[in-house]
Motif scaffolding. Structure first.
Motif, PDB file in Angstrom:
ATOM      1  N   PHE A 139     -96.235 -16.836 -22.601  1.00 38.47           N
ATOM      2  CA  PHE A 139     -95.081 -16.976 -21.709  1.00 38.47           C
ATOM      3  C   PHE A 139     -94.033 -17.905 -22.311  1.00 38.47           C
ATOM      4  O   PHE A 139     -92.826 -17.642 -22.236  1.00 38.47           O
ATOM      5  CB  PHE A 139     -95.526 -17.495 -20.341  1.00 38.47           C
ATOM      6  CG  PHE A 139     -96.074 -16.434 -19.438  1.00 38.47           C
ATOM      7  CD1 PHE A 139     -95.269 -15.387 -18.987  1.00 38.47           C
ATOM      8  CD2 PHE A 139     -97.401 -16.457 -19.039  1.00 38.47           C
ATOM      9  CE1 PHE A 139     -95.777 -14.400 -18.163  1.00 38.47           C
ATOM     10  CE2 PHE A 139     -97.929 -15.469 -18.216  1.00 38.47           C
ATOM     11  CZ  PHE A 139     -97.104 -14.444 -17.769  1.00 38.47           C
ATOM     12  N   ALA A 140     -94.490 -19.009 -22.932  1.00 41.37           N
ATOM     13  CA  ALA A 140     -93.561 -19.947 -23.549  1.00 41.37           C
ATOM     14  C   ALA A 140     -92.816 -19.291 -24.705  1.00 41.37           C
ATOM     15  O   ALA A 140     -91.596 -19.478 -24.864  1.00 41.37           O
ATOM     16  CB  ALA A 140     -94.324 -21.181 -24.043  1.00 41.37           C
ATOM     17  N   SER A 141     -93.529 -18.505 -25.507  1.00 38.60           N
ATOM     18  CA  SER A 141     -92.897 -17.805 -26.637  1.00 38.60           C
ATOM     19  C   SER A 141     -91.846 -16.817 -26.145  1.00 38.60           C
ATOM     20  O   SER A 141     -90.736 -16.750 -26.685  1.00 38.60           O
ATOM     21  CB  SER A 141     -93.962 -17.074 -27.460  1.00 38.60           C
ATOM     22  OG  SER A 141     -94.878 -17.977 -28.018  1.00 38.60           O
ATOM     23  N   ALA A 142     -92.204 -16.051 -25.121  1.00 38.75           N
ATOM     24  CA  ALA A 142     -91.259 -15.083 -24.561  1.00 38.75           C
ATOM     25  C   ALA A 142     -90.022 -15.785 -24.018  1.00 38.75           C
ATOM     26  O   ALA A 142     -88.881 -15.343 -24.244  1.00 38.75           O
ATOM     27  CB  ALA A 142     -91.944 -14.267 -23.465  1.00 38.75           C
ATOM     28  N   ALA A 143     -90.228 -16.888 -23.312  1.00 38.32           N
ATOM     29  CA  ALA A 143     -89.097 -17.623 -22.732  1.00 38.32           C
ATOM     30  C   ALA A 143     -88.182 -18.172 -23.822  1.00 38.32           C
ATOM     31  O   ALA A 143     -86.945 -18.094 -23.716  1.00 38.32           O
ATOM     32  CB  ALA A 143     -89.621 -18.758 -21.854  1.00 38.32           C
ATOM     33  N   MET A 144     -88.767 -18.739 -24.887  1.00 38.64           N
ATOM     34  CA  MET A 144     -87.937 -19.272 -25.980  1.00 38.64           C
ATOM     35  C   MET A 144     -87.166 -18.169 -26.682  1.00 38.64           C
ATOM     36  O   MET A 144     -86.057 -18.390 -27.165  1.00 38.64           O
ATOM     37  CB  MET A 144     -88.817 -20.038 -26.973  1.00 38.64           C
ATOM     38  CG  MET A 144     -89.307 -21.377 -26.460  1.00 38.64           C
ATOM     39  SD  MET A 144     -90.091 -22.413 -27.737  1.00 38.64           S
ATOM     40  CE  MET A 144     -91.654 -21.561 -27.963  1.00 38.64           C
ATOM     41  N   PHE A 190     -85.528 -13.856 -32.906  1.00 38.31           N
ATOM     42  CA  PHE A 190     -86.510 -13.030 -32.196  1.00 38.31           C
ATOM     43  C   PHE A 190     -87.968 -13.370 -32.574  1.00 38.31           C
ATOM     44  O   PHE A 190     -88.882 -12.698 -32.106  1.00 38.31           O
ATOM     45  CB  PHE A 190     -86.234 -11.550 -32.455  1.00 38.31           C
ATOM     46  CG  PHE A 190     -84.887 -11.105 -31.970  1.00 38.31           C
ATOM     47  CD1 PHE A 190     -84.672 -10.837 -30.620  1.00 38.31           C
ATOM     48  CD2 PHE A 190     -83.820 -10.971 -32.845  1.00 38.31           C
ATOM     49  CE1 PHE A 190     -83.432 -10.446 -30.169  1.00 38.31           C
ATOM     50  CE2 PHE A 190     -82.573 -10.581 -32.403  1.00 38.31           C
ATOM     51  CZ  PHE A 190     -82.369 -10.321 -31.054  1.00 38.31           C
ATOM     52  N   LEU A 191     -88.162 -14.384 -33.412  1.00 36.87           N
ATOM     53  CA  LEU A 191     -89.521 -14.731 -33.811  1.00 36.87           C
ATOM     54  C   LEU A 191     -90.422 -15.105 -32.631  1.00 36.87           C
ATOM     55  O   LEU A 191     -91.530 -14.578 -32.509  1.00 36.87           O
ATOM     56  CB  LEU A 191     -89.503 -15.875 -34.832  1.00 36.87           C
ATOM     57  CG  LEU A 191     -89.156 -15.518 -36.282  1.00 36.87           C
ATOM     58  CD1 LEU A 191     -89.212 -16.761 -37.151  1.00 36.87           C
ATOM     59  CD2 LEU A 191     -90.110 -14.464 -36.832  1.00 36.87           C
ATOM     60  N   PRO A 192     -89.980 -16.000 -31.744  1.00 37.49           N
ATOM     61  CA  PRO A 192     -90.887 -16.391 -30.645  1.00 37.49           C
ATOM     62  C   PRO A 192     -91.307 -15.219 -29.772  1.00 37.49           C
ATOM     63  O   PRO A 192     -92.501 -15.056 -29.470  1.00 37.49           O
ATOM     64  CB  PRO A 192     -90.068 -17.417 -29.848  1.00 37.49           C
ATOM     65  CG  PRO A 192     -89.076 -17.945 -30.820  1.00 37.49           C
ATOM     66  CD  PRO A 192     -88.732 -16.776 -31.691  1.00 37.49           C
ATOM     67  N   GLY A 193     -90.355 -14.392 -29.384  1.00 33.78           N
ATOM     68  CA  GLY A 193     -90.676 -13.259 -28.514  1.00 33.78           C
ATOM     69  C   GLY A 193     -91.611 -12.259 -29.163  1.00 33.78           C
ATOM     70  O   GLY A 193     -92.433 -11.625 -28.482  1.00 33.78           O
ATOM     71  N   SER A 194     -91.533 -12.148 -30.491  1.00 37.13           N
ATOM     72  CA  SER A 194     -92.359 -11.164 -31.191  1.00 37.13           C
ATOM     73  C   SER A 194     -93.831 -11.568 -31.219  1.00 37.13           C
ATOM     74  O   SER A 194     -94.693 -10.744 -31.526  1.00 37.13           O
ATOM     75  CB  SER A 194     -91.850 -10.977 -32.622  1.00 37.13           C
ATOM     76  OG  SER A 194     -92.005 -12.176 -33.367  1.00 37.13           O
ATOM     77  N   LEU A 195     -94.132 -12.824 -30.903  1.00 33.32           N
ATOM     78  CA  LEU A 195     -95.517 -13.281 -30.930  1.00 33.32           C
ATOM     79  C   LEU A 195     -96.320 -12.787 -29.737  1.00 33.32           C
ATOM     80  O   LEU A 195     -97.554 -12.856 -29.749  1.00 33.32           O
ATOM     81  CB  LEU A 195     -95.558 -14.821 -30.938  1.00 33.32           C
ATOM     82  CG  LEU A 195     -94.746 -15.529 -32.025  1.00 33.32           C
ATOM     83  CD1 LEU A 195     -94.934 -17.033 -31.906  1.00 33.32           C
ATOM     84  CD2 LEU A 195     -95.153 -15.042 -33.403  1.00 33.32           C
ATOM     85  N   VAL A 196     -95.639 -12.316 -28.718  1.00 35.10           N
ATOM     86  CA  VAL A 196     -96.305 -11.930 -27.471  1.00 35.10           C
ATOM     87  C   VAL A 196     -97.354 -10.849 -27.723  1.00 35.10           C
ATOM     88  O   VAL A 196     -98.440 -10.874 -27.123  1.00 35.10           O
ATOM     89  CB  VAL A 196     -95.280 -11.474 -26.423  1.00 35.10           C
ATOM     90  CG1 VAL A 196     -95.982 -10.947 -25.173  1.00 35.10           C
ATOM     91  CG2 VAL A 196     -94.366 -12.632 -26.047  1.00 35.10           C
ATOM     92  N   LEU A 197     -97.066  -9.897 -28.620  1.00 31.20           N
ATOM     93  CA  LEU A 197     -98.015  -8.821 -28.899  1.00 31.20           C
ATOM     94  C   LEU A 197     -99.317  -9.385 -29.483  1.00 31.20           C
ATOM     95  O   LEU A 197    -100.416  -9.007 -29.056  1.00 31.20           O
ATOM     96  CB  LEU A 197     -97.400  -7.800 -29.857  1.00 31.20           C
ATOM     97  CG  LEU A 197     -98.325  -6.644 -30.284  1.00 31.20           C
ATOM     98  CD1 LEU A 197     -98.791  -5.862 -29.056  1.00 31.20           C
ATOM     99  CD2 LEU A 197     -97.614  -5.728 -31.276  1.00 31.20           C
ATOM    100  N   LEU A 198     -99.201 -10.284 -30.449  1.00 26.30           N
ATOM    101  CA  LEU A 198    -100.398 -10.906 -31.039  1.00 26.30           C
ATOM    102  C   LEU A 198    -101.203 -11.660 -29.983  1.00 26.30           C
ATOM    103  O   LEU A 198    -102.429 -11.568 -29.923  1.00 26.30           O
ATOM    104  CB  LEU A 198     -99.987 -11.875 -32.149  1.00 26.30           C
ATOM    105  CG  LEU A 198     -99.664 -11.301 -33.520  1.00 26.30           C
ATOM    106  CD1 LEU A 198     -99.074 -12.384 -34.417  1.00 26.30           C
ATOM    107  CD2 LEU A 198    -100.912 -10.706 -34.156  1.00 26.30           C
TER     108      LEU A 198
END
Length: 400
Positions: free
Chosen positions: A289-294, A367-375
């Motif tokens: 959630f934090a990654s997506a928000a950032m 877009f790096l933080p948001g891309s982590l959501v899949l992992l």
């Protein structure tokens, strides 16, 4: 079977703080040895008469030594008594950091760094199992949390302070200081850390059998996904922040992450023996959630700061959670299982740099933080499907 007769530590319902903190100090020295060259590259390059790119290989060779040694040397030494092996690793840090401090020959320095990485690979493979053997079942998670506290403390305080001082007193004196700390630790281990027998030969499983123990493979997959996600963001935090209002506060952001990581391991230590599974799920979900928000609100400094706080709090205890889970799954072969975790962890670190570079090129830093959501979703899904063996509710008593 492990022999723990006359083991007064295992009968007490309190933590053997002096012994566990000695293990934490060993981890602190290990992380300092690994990470300080990254902060002192210009000074090291000048001191050795090489380019900064060549100086960067001091970090690479250390990691290569850890990867090369973690599994094979842990297997080879599984029958050794624990304290002599621990002392051998620590003496390795004393020797190879001293060589690093004194050497003016680049090749010799590289060899010393590789050998220091070998010592680290063995040390990380045995630390969690050693800590668990000092305490009764109800305190095993807390024991690992204390033993692992040196890692976030080194990252949050040791490396920044060492880097700062190194710019004024010289990098050689900093490595010499680490050697002095290591010498003190050797005395500490002799004085306060109990000894245990190694694994009895007839109980030693092959690597293949350990890998296929229930729970081992799911945990290793979670390690890879979680550590890969973390290192993509951590390695390229500067390019991400460059497009935000915090572009010139990378130091503050990293300090905030380090401090909250220390807080995170403290929180995990309080709760891990009762809520292992819940803590793993919450840690991964909150980081997602934090990654997506950032990623979505990268133009909002408050969101980034809040996200970094959540990231630090949840990742600070990741090593403790994962080591506790794999030690539980590994049983008598916990040290070998730990060496597999060390290897997977280092692969995640290495892959983070490479995968992050590709993503930086193709989708951009924003877009790096948001891309982590899949992992992180993959890690979350594996954890959810590994309730019985991989991530039980309680590492001491199985599912509750």
């Amino acid at each position: 079977m492990y022999s723990i007769k006359n083991d007064t530590y295992a009968q007490k319902q309190s933590l053997p703080w002096a012994a566990l903190l000695a293990l934490a100090m060993a981890g602190f020295i290990c992380i300092l040895t690994e990470s300080l060259p990254a902060g002192l590259l210009p000074q090291i390059a000048i001191g050795l008469g090489i380019t900064q790119a060549k100086a960067g290989q001091l970090v690479t060779l250390y990691a290569a030594g850890s990867l090369a040694a973690a599994i094979p040397l842990t297997v080879a030494t599984r029958g050794w008594r624990r304290r002599p092996l621990l002392l051998l690793c620590i003496i390795g840090f004393l020797l190879f950091n001293t060589v690093t401090a004194l050497s003016s020959v680049y090749v010799i320095t590289l060899i010393a760094r590789f050998c220091a990485g070998v010592a680290a690979g063995v040390l990380w493979g045995m630390t969690a199992g050693y800590a668990r053997r000092m305490v009764p079942e109800s305190l095993k998670g807390k024991a690992i949390a204390v033993a692992m506290a040196g890692t976030p403390l080194a990252l949050a305080l040791g490396v920044p302070i060492g880097t700062f001082l190194g710019t004024y007193v010289g990098w050689r004196l900093i490595f010499g200081t680490i050697s002095i700390l290591t010498l003190a630790l050797i005395v500490w281990v002799f004085w306060k850390v109990p000894d245990y027998e190694g694994e009895v030969k007839q109980n030693q499983l092959s690597l293949h059998k350990i890998l296929f123990l229930p729970g081992i493979r799911p945990i290793l997959l979670v390690v890879l996904a979680w550590v890969l996600a973390h290192n993509i963001l951590y390695t390229y935090i500067s390019p991400f922040l460059a497009n935000t209002a915090l572009a010139h506060r990378v130091d503050l952001i990293l300090l905030l992450f380090g401090v909250t990581s220390v807080m995170g391991i403290w929180i995990i230590g309080l709760l891990i023996d009762r809520y292992l599974r819940i803590l793993v799920l919450l840690s991964i979900a909150i980081f997602a959630f934090a990654s997506a928000a950032m990623g979505i609100w990268s133009n909002q400094p408050a969101v980034i700061i809040t996200g970094v706080i959540a990231w630090g709090l949840t990742f600070g205890g990741a090593a403790t959670l994962l080591q506790t889970a794999i030690a539980h799954a590994g049983g008598r072969s916990a040290d070998i299982a730990q060496s597999m975790l060390v290897t997977a962890w280092n692969l995640g670190i290495g892959a983070g740099g490479m995968v992050g570079a590709i993503m930086l090129h193709w989708i951009g830093a924003r877009f790096l933080p948001g891309s982590l959501v899949l992992l992180l979703f993959i890690a979350l899904l594996i954890t959810l499907c590994s309730k019985k063996h991989g991530f039980p509710s309680s590492p001491s008593n199985g599912d509750i």
